[in-house]
Design a protein around this motif. Structure first.
Motif, PDB file in Angstrom:
ATOM      1  N   MET A  19      37.274  37.549  25.683  1.00  0.00           N
ATOM      2  CA  MET A  19      36.644  36.301  25.239  1.00  0.00           C
ATOM      3  C   MET A  19      37.676  35.203  25.032  1.00  0.00           C
ATOM      4  SD  MET A  19      33.641  37.021  22.540  1.00  0.00           S
ATOM      5  CE  MET A  19      32.088  37.700  23.023  1.00  0.00           C
ATOM      6  N   SER A  22      38.656  33.937  28.361  1.00  0.00           N
ATOM      7  CA  SER A  22      37.577  33.126  28.928  1.00  0.00           C
ATOM      8  C   SER A  22      37.526  31.746  28.291  1.00  0.00           C
ATOM      9  CB  SER A  22      36.236  33.837  28.755  1.00  0.00           C
ATOM     10  OG  SER A  22      35.200  33.094  29.335  1.00  0.00           O
ATOM     11  N   ALA A  54      34.219  36.246  31.394  1.00  0.00           N
ATOM     12  CA  ALA A  54      32.962  36.127  30.644  1.00  0.00           C
ATOM     13  C   ALA A  54      32.027  37.293  30.975  1.00  0.00           C
ATOM     14  CB  ALA A  54      32.287  34.796  30.950  1.00  0.00           C
ATOM     15  N   SER A  57      33.321  40.250  29.161  1.00  0.00           N
ATOM     16  CA  SER A  57      32.977  40.111  27.738  1.00  0.00           C
ATOM     17  C   SER A  57      31.529  40.495  27.487  1.00  0.00           C
ATOM     18  CB  SER A  57      33.199  38.674  27.271  1.00  0.00           C
ATOM     19  OG  SER A  57      34.531  38.308  27.390  1.00  0.00           O
ATOM     20  N   LEU A  58      30.657  40.088  28.399  1.00  0.00           N
ATOM     21  CA  LEU A  58      29.236  40.402  28.249  1.00  0.00           C
ATOM     22  C   LEU A  58      29.005  41.912  28.256  1.00  0.00           C
ATOM     23  CD1 LEU A  58      26.321  39.286  28.096  1.00  0.00           C
ATOM     24  CD2 LEU A  58      26.281  39.416  30.584  1.00  0.00           C
ATOM     25  N   CYS A  90      25.170  36.430  19.868  1.00  0.00           N
ATOM     26  CA  CYS A  90      26.389  36.419  20.674  1.00  0.00           C
ATOM     27  C   CYS A  90      26.084  36.851  22.112  1.00  0.00           C
ATOM     28  CB  CYS A  90      27.427  37.337  20.044  1.00  0.00           C
ATOM     29  SG  CYS A  90      29.039  37.304  20.838  1.00  0.00           S
ATOM     30  N   TRP A  94      26.460  34.452  25.510  1.00  0.00           N
ATOM     31  CA  TRP A  94      27.269  34.816  26.673  1.00  0.00           C
ATOM     32  C   TRP A  94      26.408  35.001  27.914  1.00  0.00           C
ATOM     33  CZ3 TRP A  94      32.212  33.964  27.347  1.00  0.00           C
ATOM     34  CH2 TRP A  94      32.990  33.744  26.214  1.00  0.00           C
ATOM     35  N   VAL A 122      30.535  28.213  25.515  1.00  0.00           N
ATOM     36  CA  VAL A 122      31.589  29.234  25.458  1.00  0.00           C
ATOM     37  C   VAL A 122      32.224  29.257  24.072  1.00  0.00           C
ATOM     38  CG1 VAL A 122      33.864  29.853  26.357  1.00  0.00           C
ATOM     39  CG2 VAL A 122      32.056  29.228  27.933  1.00  0.00           C
ATOM     40  N   GLY A 125      29.835  30.912  21.574  1.00  0.00           N
ATOM     41  CA  GLY A 125      29.845  32.367  21.751  1.00  0.00           C
ATOM     42  C   GLY A 125      31.074  33.002  21.136  1.00  0.00           C
ATOM     43  N   TYR A 126      32.204  32.349  21.307  1.00  0.00           N
ATOM     44  CA  TYR A 126      33.447  32.858  20.731  1.00  0.00           C
ATOM     45  C   TYR A 126      33.420  32.767  19.203  1.00  0.00           C
ATOM     46  CZ  TYR A 126      38.454  33.682  20.228  1.00  0.00           C
ATOM     47  OH  TYR A 126      39.669  34.207  19.889  1.00  0.00           O
TER      48      TYR A 126
END
Length: 158
Positions: A19, A22, A54, A57-58, A90, A94, A122, A125-126
């Protein structure tokens, strides 16, 4: 045999690393789309790096949530309910990041409003992932990095 807490720590580190990468590359893409200093090839490479990190991360988010549930026994904790809700948020953010990038393609960075919206998504989400880590640290260690900046102490006093 590896314990659930060790798997959770490992998967969390993978998630936070991907993350962070990204977010940083998305910020570089946003800056490049405004300043146009590095060129089209560099923007395309940065965009691909942000997109694939990303996606990674998902895939890490559900693994972190599942290993976190297996690692701890906080079934009656209100923090756990918050973590479950924030994990869903979250994951949704993402998914939105990846869907937006997939739908618009690399041309996303040609439209300033959409590129700013994408970068904000983004960042949100982070930020949610950072809150999840902070709550998890509060549950297991009784302290969090949020204590350093005064966020969690203010929340706990309410």
């Amino acid at each position: 045999m590896v314990s659930a807490a060790t798997l959770h720590a490992f998967s969390t580190e993978l998630l936070v690393g991907s993350m962070t990468f990204s977010v940083l590359v998305t910020i570089l893409c946003l800056g490049e789309s405004f300043m146009e200093k590095l060129g089209v090839k560099a923007l395309h490479s940065l965009d691909s790096a942000a997109y694939f990190s990303a996606i990674f991360s998902l895939f890490c988010i559900p693994i972190v949530a599942l290993t976190g549930n297996a690692a701890g026994d906080a079934s009656s904790s209100p923090y756990l309910v918050n973590k479950m809700l924030l994990s869903g948020l979250c994951l949704g953010l993402w998914i939105g990041v990846i869907h937006g990038r997939y739908t618009l393609g690399p041309e996303l960075w040609q439209n300033r409003k959409m590129s700013i919206f994408h970068a904000v998504l983004v960042g949100l989400g982070y930020g949610i992932a950072a809150m999840l880590g902070s709550i998890g640290s509060l549950m297991t260690r009784g302290e969090t990095v949020g204590d350093l900046i005064g966020i969690c102490s203010t929340i706990s006093n309410l």
